[in-house]
Design an enzyme around this catalytic site. Structure first.
Site, short mmCIF file in Angstrom:
data_model
loop_
_atom_site.label_atom_id
_atom_site.label_comp_id
_atom_site.label_asym_id
_atom_site.label_seq_id
_atom_site.Cartn_x
_atom_site.Cartn_y
_atom_site.Cartn_z
N GLN A 47 -4.53 -2.08 9.68
CA GLN A 47 -4.39 -3.39 9.02
C GLN A 47 -5.04 -4.48 9.86
O GLN A 47 -4.78 -4.61 11.04
CB GLN A 47 -2.90 -3.70 8.79
CG GLN A 47 -2.64 -4.99 8.04
CD GLN A 47 -3.16 -4.96 6.60
OE1 GLN A 47 -3.01 -3.98 5.89
NE2 GLN A 47 -3.82 -6.04 6.19
N ASP A 50 -10.86 3.04 4.26
CA ASP A 50 -10.91 1.58 4.08
C ASP A 50 -12.33 1.04 4.37
O ASP A 50 -12.57 -0.16 4.22
CB ASP A 50 -9.88 0.93 5.01
CG ASP A 50 -9.52 -0.49 4.59
OD1 ASP A 50 -9.58 -0.79 3.38
OD2 ASP A 50 -9.16 -1.29 5.48
N LYS A 88 0.83 -1.21 0.00
CA LYS A 88 0.00 0.00 0.00
C LYS A 88 0.87 1.25 0.00
O LYS A 88 0.61 2.20 -0.75
CB LYS A 88 -0.96 -0.03 1.21
CG LYS A 88 -2.08 -1.06 1.01
CD LYS A 88 -2.76 -1.47 2.31
CE LYS A 88 -3.70 -2.66 2.04
NZ LYS A 88 -4.21 -3.29 3.27
#
Lengths: 281, 281
Positions: A97, A120, A53
């Site tokens: 994450q 996200d 990323k």
């Protein structure tokens, strides 16, 4: 007739090309879109994802901040980090994450991310706001599925979509997004009886179950569209590619299907967040 | 064999009987659960609904505060009222009567209600938190449907539920709640092709479409369960009762089905909110 192969790499490249222009324009105004990633613990796969990323950010001349926290981080400590990032005006998007170590309250941590920085799409508020079409950023894999649909001009309205899987970041949001595109949506899962019969009804099958080669070609209606969001060890999808290929009218390969589009959605959301937070569009 | 008639009045009475004990206990600690209702404008049907809710509060020895605002109220003024109620420690639950006049941003007003006082389950955050099973109060009609299911011990797990309708306060939340009970869920709407064929798959049909006598008996699989959340003018449901009665194994009448349970869910949520806000259980 052979099915149309839905090439995610081509879709992702097109998204990135569009983003470059938007990033240039932001930079001409002194703004560099910045994604903060938070990784707790030493999981090797997670490290690789976070690195990918950050690399993609840098290729597009976006900024990234990587926060590494030790395995023994408490929920409170993680919440403090998220709060600092929420308050940092240089940070436009935050990615925590998944998975975090099991002693951490992951849901509380996700939900601590500001809605306007939740690029996200992991907050429960973001899920609701996506479902009600209020302009929140959806989860990136569902967004990638819709992006592939749009790129190839696949017909969704009035079609019967069967989603296999009901996770908060994939099955549930993609179901709501397809519903908002006027598909008739069926959501299946481990307790579904007669799954092959249900899948047989589908014009569009979304495989989001996390089991390699789970969806078989003989479950499909002739000419169904197969969108495979699975990424199991060894780069194997949730659909049994060869048998599904033979029955479908369009199919995403694994690798090279939904996967490559997912990161580009994260960056797209981060650029949009920078535009909104800096009141530029 | 005649179907089981699912008697909402009996369900509602049972809920209220349980609530009485909880309210007594709260009052022994000096706490009276209080619902604030906000009505904007002069809609007669809305006035009646708000009155019914207040009456039911009083019957159960709960407190209510009724706020009447003129038709010309602005979004900002309504937001101020909601903010005052959010901050009032005596108010445990807030209900904004739908619909508000069209010049008001209804979604913004709904979403201004604090999650912990959103006993009517109208916020987008509450929808997400309900979907992810985080303890938010669901919308009252979907909650009533689940209450009827539980009261009669109807089997949901692994069953195929077809929900007709996708509104933010009914079709979408009831779909997510049935999914969380391990039903396979199909969501249909005005763009669904071949609706009768889709309904034919259903073990459980939820009619939430707002069209009188819309669902016909010959659409049903023999022995399907029909849960009718419709309340159209003249007290007519969304299901064509006589023909559905003949095919179903269980059915909610209109009136006397889901409707009477709905208000009792609002009061149940308000009592729970009082318990949580006062840290009593």
């Amino acid at each position: 007739m052979n099915p149309l192969i839905l090439d995610g790499r081509k879709v992702a490249q097109t998204v990135k090309d569009e983003l470059k222009g938007q990033i240039d324009e932001l930079q001409s105004k002194g703004i560099t879109p910045k994604l903060a990633t938070v990784l707790v613990g030493d999981d090797e796969a997670s490290k690789t994802y976070v690195q990918m990323k950050a690399n993609t950010c840098h290729k597009l001349c976006m900024a990234s901040e990587r926060v590494f926290l030790p395995e023994e981080t408490t929920t409170e400590e993680l919440l403090d980090v998220i709060q600092r990032l929420n308050e940092d005006p240089e940070v436009h998007g935050i990615l925590l994450q998944h998975p975090v170590p099991s002693h951490i309250d992951e849901r509380q941590a996700f939900d601590a991310i500001s809605l306007d920085k939740d690029v996200d799409g992991v907050t429960s508020h973001g899920f609701g706001a996506t479902t009600f079409q209020l302009g929140a950023y959806p989860c990136c894999t569902p967004a990638a599925i819709l992006q592939v649909i749009d790129y190839y001009g696949l017909d969704v309205e009035g079609k019967h979509a069967v989603v296999i899987g009901r996770s908060p970041i994939l099955g549930k949001p993609v179901s709501m997004m397809l519903l908002n595109r006027n598909a008739t949506v069926t959501i299946c899962h481990s307790k579904t009886e007669n799954l092959p019969e249900v899948v047989k009804q589908a014009d569009i099958v979304v495989a989001a179950v996390g089991r390699p080669k789970f969806v078989k070609g003989d479950w499909l209606k002739e000419g169904a569209i197969v969108l495979d969001a699975g990424y199991n060890p060894g780069n194997i999808g949730d659909a049994d590619y060869d048998t599904c290929y033979a029955k479908s009218s369009a199919i995403t390969p694994v690798p090279g299907g939904i996967g490559p589009v997912t990161i580009s959605m994260l960056l797209k959301h981060t650029v949009e967040a920078a535009q909104k937070q800096c009141k530029v569009s």
